[in-house]
Design a protein around this motif. Structure first.
Motif, PDB file in Angstrom:
ATOM      1  N   VAL A   1       0.846  -1.197   0.000  1.00  0.00           N
ATOM      2  CA  VAL A   1       0.000   0.000   0.000  1.00  0.00           C
ATOM      3  C   VAL A   1       0.883   1.248   0.000  1.00  0.00           C
ATOM      4  O   VAL A   1       2.083   1.191   0.277  1.00  0.00           O
TER       5      VAL A   1
ATOM      6  N   ASP B   1       1.646   3.845   1.992  1.00  0.00           N
ATOM      7  CA  ASP B   1       1.587   4.385   3.349  1.00  0.00           C
ATOM      8  C   ASP B   1       2.969   4.849   3.792  1.00  0.00           C
ATOM      9  O   ASP B   1       3.942   4.768   3.027  1.00  0.00           O
TER      10      ASP B   1
ATOM     11  N   LYS C   1      -0.691   1.385  -8.298  1.00  0.00           N
ATOM     12  CA  LYS C   1      -0.293   1.608  -6.907  1.00  0.00           C
ATOM     13  C   LYS C   1       1.190   1.926  -6.801  1.00  0.00           C
ATOM     14  O   LYS C   1       1.607   2.834  -6.074  1.00  0.00           O
TER      15      LYS C   1
END
Length: 241
Positions: free
Chosen positions: A79, A81, A114
């Motif tokens: 992800v 983050d 992503k």
């Protein structure tokens, strides 16, 4: 070691497929190039993470990259983050590239979009003074902020219209050799592995004919296309061919 170009891919073989000929051309011109794989491609239908490790090493040798590092993020599940951004910031600050190449902004595989956004965000954050990173995890050497001058996105599955095209006419053979180093992934009539969208002969052929078509559009034999995040700047109208 300072690098001129750092090319990121969500999976081993993304970089070879997306910009392998461009990298080979820049390496031939004397530029120092590194490749960073975000994952080991462990969820891939064909082959294993271990075979991909060996294949990526061979592909790097063919292209002549100075370094190749796999960050071992979770294939399919990484992800955008703070933790993942910091891992990439450390790499950017360590190698201080002028140019970063990364995945297509949008694409068939969810990891491509992503990965594109994650790397792009990390490139910006890497230039912020108050983000504190060390040279290595267990080291006490503070890393200087570094923001790449240019971030470009290579084209993958979807036929995205490029913002510019690199003439790679003399480097397609090296690109194809690097791509086909991933023997478990691409067309092999003797393989009994399950078929995937990239294991067909059509896909393997498309690596060349898409580059040939881009080259046709700009008046050269072969081309690789890229999209940009901000307007490119030229000193003169005559800088554009």
């Amino acid at each position: 070691m300072k690098l001129d170009i750092l090319a990121f891919g969500a999976h081993p073989d993304d970089v070879e497929l997306g910009c392998g000929a461009t990298l080979a051309k820049e390496i031939k011109a004397g530029k120092k190039v590194g490749i960073i794989d975000l994952t080991r491609g462990e969820l891939g239908t064909r082959g294993t993470a271990e075979t991909r490790d060996k294949e990526s090493k061979e592909a790097s040798s063919i292209l002549g990259s100075s370094i190749r590092i796999n960050l071992e993020f979770a294939d399919g599940f990484f992800v955008n983050d703070k933790k993942h951004q910091l891992d990439i910031i450390r790499i950017i600050r360590k190698y201080q590239p002028e140019v970063v190449l990364c995945n297509a902004i949008t694409d068939r595989h969810i990891d491509h979009g992503k990965g594109s956004k994650l790397v792009s965000d990390a490139c910006f954050l890497s230039g912020l003074l108050k983000i504190d990173t060390k040279f290595e995890e267990d080291d006490e050497i503070w890393q200087e902020p570094w923001r790449p001058k240019l971030v470009y996105h290579y084209i993958q599955w979807y036929p995205i219209e490029p913002d510019f095209v690199v003439d790679v006419s003399n480097f397609m053979t090296k690109k194809i050799d690097a791509v086909m180093a991933y023997k478990t992934q691409f067309y092999n009539p003797k393989s009994n592995a399950p078929e995937t969208p990239i294991s067909s002969k059509n896909f393997t052929d498309s690596v060349e004919y898409r580059a040939r078509d881009l080259g046709r559009l700009v008046g050269v034999e072969y081309g690789e296309g890229f999209t940009v995040e901000r307007y490119p700047v030229v000193n003169s109208l005559f800088d554009l061919k």
